[in-house]
Write a protein that holds these residues in place. Structure first.
Motif, mmCIF file in Angstrom:
data_model
loop_
_atom_site.group_PDB
_atom_site.id
_atom_site.type_symbol
_atom_site.label_atom_id
_atom_site.label_comp_id
_atom_site.label_asym_id
_atom_site.label_seq_id
_atom_site.Cartn_x
_atom_site.Cartn_y
_atom_site.Cartn_z
ATOM 1 N N ILE B 4 -15.271 7.068 -10.844
ATOM 2 C CA ILE B 4 -15.446 7.378 -9.412
ATOM 3 C C ILE B 4 -15.221 6.126 -8.583
ATOM 4 N N ASP B 5 -15.731 5.006 -9.077
ATOM 5 C CA ASP B 5 -15.577 3.718 -8.406
ATOM 6 C C ASP B 5 -14.105 3.381 -8.234
ATOM 7 N N ALA B 6 -13.387 3.539 -9.344
ATOM 8 C CA ALA B 6 -11.960 3.214 -9.325
ATOM 9 C C ALA B 6 -11.234 4.122 -8.347
ATOM 10 N N ARG B 7 -11.655 5.408 -8.358
ATOM 11 C CA ARG B 7 -10.988 6.363 -7.476
ATOM 12 C C ARG B 7 -11.230 6.015 -6.005
ATOM 13 N N LEU B 8 -12.487 5.651 -5.719
ATOM 14 C CA LEU B 8 -12.837 5.264 -4.346
ATOM 15 C C LEU B 8 -12.055 4.039 -3.911
ATOM 16 N N ARG B 9 -11.951 3.098 -4.856
ATOM 17 C CA ARG B 9 -11.232 1.875 -4.540
ATOM 18 C C ARG B 9 -9.768 2.179 -4.258
ATOM 19 N N GLN B 10 -9.212 3.064 -5.086
ATOM 20 C CA GLN B 10 -7.818 3.464 -4.881
ATOM 21 C C GLN B 10 -7.632 4.061 -3.501
ATOM 22 N N GLU B 11 -8.578 4.944 -3.120
ATOM 23 C CA GLU B 11 -8.467 5.595 -1.813
ATOM 24 C C GLU B 11 -8.503 4.573 -0.686
ATOM 25 N N LYS B 12 -9.401 3.595 -0.845
ATOM 26 C CA LYS B 12 -9.550 2.578 0.203
ATOM 27 C C LYS B 12 -8.299 1.724 0.327
ATOM 28 N N VAL B 13 -7.774 1.366 -0.844
ATOM 29 C CA VAL B 13 -6.544 0.562 -0.840
ATOM 30 C C VAL B 13 -5.445 1.316 -0.133
ATOM 31 N N LYS B 14 -5.359 2.614 -0.436
ATOM 32 C CA LYS B 14 -4.319 3.434 0.168
ATOM 33 C C LYS B 14 -4.491 3.475 1.692
ATOM 34 N N PHE B 19 -2.664 1.699 6.998
ATOM 35 C CA PHE B 19 -2.921 1.035 8.286
ATOM 36 C C PHE B 19 -1.895 -0.048 8.546
ATOM 37 N N VAL B 20 -1.603 -0.812 7.497
ATOM 38 C CA VAL B 20 -0.618 -1.883 7.658
ATOM 39 C C VAL B 20 0.759 -1.309 7.956
ATOM 40 N N ASP B 21 1.122 -0.285 7.156
ATOM 41 C CA ASP B 21 2.498 0.227 7.259
ATOM 42 C C ASP B 21 2.732 1.043 8.516
ATOM 43 N N ARG B 22 1.704 1.812 8.902
ATOM 44 C CA ARG B 22 1.952 2.762 9.999
ATOM 45 C C ARG B 22 1.468 2.276 11.354
ATOM 46 N N ARG B 23 0.644 1.273 11.362
ATOM 47 C CA ARG B 23 0.118 0.824 12.651
ATOM 48 C C ARG B 23 0.540 -0.605 12.975
ATOM 49 N N LEU B 24 0.213 -1.526 12.061
ATOM 50 C CA LEU B 24 0.417 -2.933 12.387
ATOM 51 C C LEU B 24 1.885 -3.321 12.407
ATOM 52 N N LYS B 25 2.624 -2.853 11.409
ATOM 53 C CA LYS B 25 4.031 -3.279 11.344
ATOM 54 C C LYS B 25 4.861 -2.722 12.499
ATOM 55 N N PRO B 26 4.730 -1.414 12.860
ATOM 56 C CA PRO B 26 5.441 -0.950 14.050
ATOM 57 C C PRO B 26 5.033 -1.698 15.309
#
Lengths: 385, 147
Positions: B4-14, B19-26
């Motif tokens: 569950i921990d790993a899954r949560l971490r994966q979700e957060k990373v995603k 955020f980086v790809d869709r907000r900051l870079k544009p």
């Protein structure tokens, strides 16, 4: 049957997953959007060009025009255009040419044509892309519906037969059966034809007989020079006569006349079933070899005929075939290659010989009604009479 | 528990990556484009300033120039009086200036453009810093040792 499964069935869904197809369709749509923007850009150039042509056309009408002369892009001076019939046109690669208004217009019109060409090509590309997008869309829809693709390798006819023949042989008697059936059908068709002729003869028998007579007289004259042709004619006449014979005998329609003609012209074969006499002397003299073979086959058949009922259509018919076959065998031995047309027609009968004999023997054993073969109209009529 | 921990971490990373790809870079791309626009304006005004200065230095009152009609077709134009110049002051307004007035306006305008460029530069640096920070956060989540 193991050989039944030759093709492969592939679900369209596995070949083109719906989401993949949709992705492809989206990509094509994007390409179309790009092209559309490009098209708008080029169309903008076209309209700019046409308005510039108009401007260049109208400029020389006045000596000078009051304009604001740009000074950089952020400032301008009030001024006027002078030398309104002198234009400096960029030719490309930094080269400029000084042209008059008319010459400039020509240059601009040529540029306009090139732009039109670009527009056309862009439109064509867009049509292609739209067709592609439609295809992707339909493929995605079909894949989603669960369509399958059935693919079967093409196998050569002979290869197909080879593995299948074992099972076929076990099921059917042998491979000759279909040939036999085919032959039978052909014979029946011919019989029907003869029957038709006979019916016609019934109405115009006198005329027909006269015609035959005349024709045979001519043949007689020719027979010494052209052997094979006259033989063929004889044979045809003989067949006709034999098929006619039972009916006409029953009806008594000018039979004596026809019979005598035939006996005179065609020699022993046709005569024997009728009169049980050997061939006439003159025809024997004309073609001794043929006459001999004819007499042999004719005699043997006359015996058969005498055993069976004379009105049996099948028998009289098969007899015809046999006599013609024996004739063909004899004739094909000595006939020159110059008479191919004749030998060809005879050889056809020769090929049909085994099946006919078997059919005959079958029929001889079994009664006509119980025969497995379909009974022709002709035969049925004969049987009823 | 660990799964569950790993899954949560994966979700957060995603989420961070999105955020980086869709907000900051544009945002960054947009800020850079705007700053480039301002740079262009600055160049236009500096050119204008140079041209007016050269006009003033040479005492040119009459000017012959080539006007672009479009599609690189030029016609000769005659300016009888160069002492009055119309300068674009923004929003489609043009003001009639003398040379000295124009130079004064241009210096004010240049200062403002420089300030705008500074603002955009700051904005761009800010966005870059944010991207860097989010990337660091992702690295920490995935427990990759810092370089």
């Amino acid at each position: 049957m193991g050989a039944a499964v030759r093709g492969t069935i592939t679900s369209l869904e596995t070949l083109f997953p719906p989401d993949e197809a949709q992705k492809a369709a989206r990509r094509v749509e994007e390409a179309i959007a790009d092209r559309r923007n490009e098209l708008l850009r080029v169309q903008g150039f076209v309209s700019d060009n046409s308005s510039l042509i108009n401007l260049v056309r109208t400029l020389p009408e006045e000596l000078s025009h009051d304009i604001m002369v740009p000074f950089g892009s952020a400032a301008f001076f009030p001024g006027r255009l002078v030398h309104t019939n002198e234009f400096l046109v960029l030719l490309g690669e930094g080269y400029y040419a000084e042209r008059t208004a008319k010459q400039t217009m020509e240059i601009l019109q040529r540029r306009g044509k090139a732009l039109e060409g670009q527009v056309e090509s862009l439109k064509a590309t867009m049509v292609d892309l739209e067709a592609e997008a439609k295809f992707f869309d339909s493929t995605a829809a079909e894949a989603a519906e669960g369509l399958v693709e059935i693919r079967e390798e093409y196998v050569e006819e002979s290869e197909k037969k080879a593995p299948g023949s074992d099972s076929l042989d076990s099921k059917r008697d042998d491979m000759q059966m279909p040939d036999e059936d085919e032959e039978y059908a052909r014979i029946m068709a011919r019989l029907d034809e003869l029957e038709k002729e006979e019916l016609e003869d019934g109405s115009t028998s006198d005329y027909d007989n006269e015609e035959n007579m005349a024709g045979d007289e001519v043949e007689d004259a020719e027979s010494s020079s052209s052997f094979s042709t006259s033989d063929l004619k004889h044979e045809i006449l003989e067949i006709k006569h034999k098929s006619e014979h039972p009916v006409q005998k029953a009806r008594g329609q000018g039979q004596e006349m026809l019979g005598s003609i035939v006996s005179k012209q065609t020699g022993g074969i046709t005569e024997q079933p009728l009169t049980d006499q050997p061939f006439s002397g003159d025809s024997k003299m004309q073609f001794p070899a043929v006459a001999h073979s004819f007499s042999n086959s004719g005699q043997s058949f006359s015996k058969e005929v005498s055993r069976s009922s004379s009105s049996d259509a099948k028998f009289s018919f098969s007899k015809i075939e046999d006599s013609s076959n024996s004739t063909s065998r004899q004739i094909s031995d000595w006939v020159s290659s110059g008479h191919k047309a004749f030998t060809g027609s005879i050889i056809e009968h020769d090929l049909g010989l085994p099946p006919i004999q078997s059919a005959k023997s079958k029929l001889g054993q079994a009664s006509d009604s119980s025969s497995s073969k379909p009974v022709s109209r002709f035969k049925m009529q004969k049987g009823n009479r | 528990m660990e799964e569950i921990d790993a899954r949560l971490r994966q979700e957060k990373v995603k989420k961070f990556e999105d955020f980086v790809d869709r907000r900051l870079k544009p945002d960054l791309v947009k800020a850079i484009a705007q700053r480039d626009k301002v740079f262009q304006q600055q160049k236009v005004f500096s050119d204008l300033k140079m041209n007016i200065e050269s006009l003033a230095k040479n005492g040119v009152t009459r000017l012959r120039s080539m006007v672009n009609l479009g599609s690189e077709v030029y016609v000769q134009a005659d300016v009888p009086d160069t002492r009055r110049i119309f300068v674009d002051i923004g929003l489609g307004f043009h003001v009639e200036f003398t040379w000295s007035e124009a130079l004064e306006f241009i210096s004010v305008r240049e200062a403002r453009l420089a300030r705008q460029i500074d603002e955009y530069t700051h904005l761009i640096a800010n966005i870059k810093a944010q991207i860097k920070m989010v990337c660091e956060g992702i690295r920490e989540l995935l427990q990759i040792p810092a370089e």
